[in-house]
Design a protein around this motif. Sequence first.
Motif, short mmCIF file in Angstrom:
data_model
loop_
_atom_site.label_atom_id
_atom_site.label_comp_id
_atom_site.label_asym_id
_atom_site.label_seq_id
_atom_site.Cartn_x
_atom_site.Cartn_y
_atom_site.Cartn_z
N LYS A 55 0.89 -1.25 0.09
CA LYS A 55 0.07 0.00 -0.09
C LYS A 55 0.89 1.26 0.01
CE LYS A 55 -2.80 2.38 3.43
NZ LYS A 55 -1.68 3.20 4.07
N ASN A 56 1.88 1.34 0.81
CA ASN A 56 2.79 2.48 0.95
C ASN A 56 3.51 2.72 -0.36
OD1 ASN A 56 2.38 3.42 3.43
ND2 ASN A 56 4.04 2.15 4.58
N GLU A 83 1.17 4.12 -2.79
CA GLU A 83 0.90 5.46 -2.46
C GLU A 83 2.15 6.47 -2.64
OE1 GLU A 83 -2.61 4.82 0.78
OE2 GLU A 83 -0.49 5.21 1.47
N ALA A 84 3.31 5.85 -3.05
CA ALA A 84 4.58 6.84 -3.05
C ALA A 84 4.68 6.85 -4.67
CB ALA A 84 5.64 5.83 -2.56
N ILE A 113 9.86 7.46 10.22
CA ILE A 113 8.91 6.77 9.48
C ILE A 113 8.38 5.82 10.07
CG2 ILE A 113 9.36 7.69 7.13
CD1 ILE A 113 10.79 5.06 6.30
N THR A 118 3.67 11.84 6.45
CA THR A 118 3.86 12.68 5.53
C THR A 118 2.47 12.90 4.44
OG1 THR A 118 5.03 11.60 3.88
CG2 THR A 118 6.29 12.85 5.66
N LYS A 119 1.63 12.23 4.93
CA LYS A 119 0.57 12.26 4.01
C LYS A 119 -0.74 12.68 4.51
CE LYS A 119 1.88 7.58 2.53
NZ LYS A 119 1.67 6.26 2.86
N GLY A 135 -2.91 9.80 5.84
CA GLY A 135 -2.62 8.92 6.57
C GLY A 135 -2.61 8.92 8.03
N THR A 136 -2.44 7.50 8.61
CA THR A 136 -2.46 7.69 10.06
C THR A 136 -1.18 7.40 10.80
OG1 THR A 136 -2.54 5.07 10.03
CG2 THR A 136 -4.84 6.37 10.00
N LEU A 147 0.39 4.99 11.34
CA LEU A 147 0.38 3.45 11.95
C LEU A 147 0.91 2.49 11.25
CD1 LEU A 147 -3.06 3.43 13.77
CD2 LEU A 147 -0.58 3.96 14.96
N LEU A 179 3.58 1.64 9.22
CA LEU A 179 5.09 1.09 9.49
C LEU A 179 5.37 0.58 11.10
CD1 LEU A 179 7.16 3.04 7.14
CD2 LEU A 179 6.43 0.91 6.79
N ALA A 180 4.52 1.46 11.82
CA ALA A 180 4.82 1.11 13.35
C ALA A 180 4.29 -0.25 13.61
CB ALA A 180 4.12 2.17 14.06
#
Length: 361
Positions: free
Chosen positions: A267-268, A271-272, A310, A317-318, A322-323, A325, A327-328
């Motif tokens: 997904k990331n 989105e990139a 990140i 940065t979205k 973005g939330t 959450l 990558l965490a």
Amino acid sequence: MPNVSKQHISDKEVKVAFAPLVLQSLPIGVIVFDRELKIVSANPTASGLVDIKTSVDVTLVAGTSEKIWGDWRKILLEVIETGKICRLDNVSYRMADKVSVLQITFAPLTDSLNGIIQGGLLLLEDITEKANVQKQMATTERFAAMGKLASKVAHELNNPIDGIMRYINLAKRIIGEQNLPKPVEYLEHASDGLKRMVQIITELLEFSRSRYSALEDTPLDKIMDDAIRFMEPAVKTAGVEIERQYQSPLPKAKSGNLFQVFCNLLKNAVEAMPGGGKVTISCSVSEDNIAIIKFKDTGEGFSLENSDAIFEPFFTTKTGKGTGLGLAICRDIIEKYGGKITAQNAPEGGSIFTVYLPLNA
Ligand code: ADP
């Protein structure tokens, strides 16, 4: 060699003889500089910590970011001018390939006879280990707080969502009996949205409890293909091509939340690349039985300043979308597997997220 014991050495002589020795043996770095900021002397600890140049401001700029730390020259001259001590904590300094965290103290060098400031002193302390421990503690605390908050919010949301779902089902049945296909379709969309919300809440609850459900042994390529299929609509909309580079055959892994991790990384990547691009997903196994899963995209990459941030919860940065959450949560999951996840920018552009997953854990 003079026989020290037989000689009378005055206090002053002892001070003069020992002063350079003290400087050489100090476990903190000391750099002495004159009013023009030229370096007069530096002890070995200082040379081990920073890249010593001819002047102290250039020495600092060589390993730190001018952008973040402002104009070193200004700080140094201010210390000489005002005679006030200035201390900066947690300065990242890069020397060769190593980045260390330094505590830097700037102090004026005052002539004790006439009180005139002759230059300055730079005291350097390597606090990398301390900073790492502090960061780890802060992360653990934030995770714990986030876990508590997530479970509270999830709990609060569960009841009203359950009620809305019941009303939607009731309305669907009655409208269906009256043979009105469009309103039924709208209600179906609404209940799909609610199901998705329930899924997010379940994920948050799952995360806050750090407990995994499905732990079946599943081939890695199957988990990955499921994730790719799940993300297909977003992939298609963004005009993104996916290339699979799987080593064959791939071993099984405890599926747990790996699916969630793979979906998130994909997904990331998508989105990139809002204008389209390519994601190359490779899966292989190293000799020491660690699965290496890479997601490489052709997006803009991320700013190096953010490379640690990140992975922090709520860092995004979205704006508005973005939330922070994803990558965490990914990192938490992978660490529970005893593995790790890294991010780097590819030299040719785009970013590479790599998951290292021990298979015998
Ligand atoms: P979110 O996607 O909600 O922002 P994440 O935790 O998944 O939260 O990501 C945090 C941040 O990491 C993103 O906002 C983005 O700045 C950066 N990031 C993540 N993946 C990529 C990527 N593939 N390319 C560039 N930046 C990325």
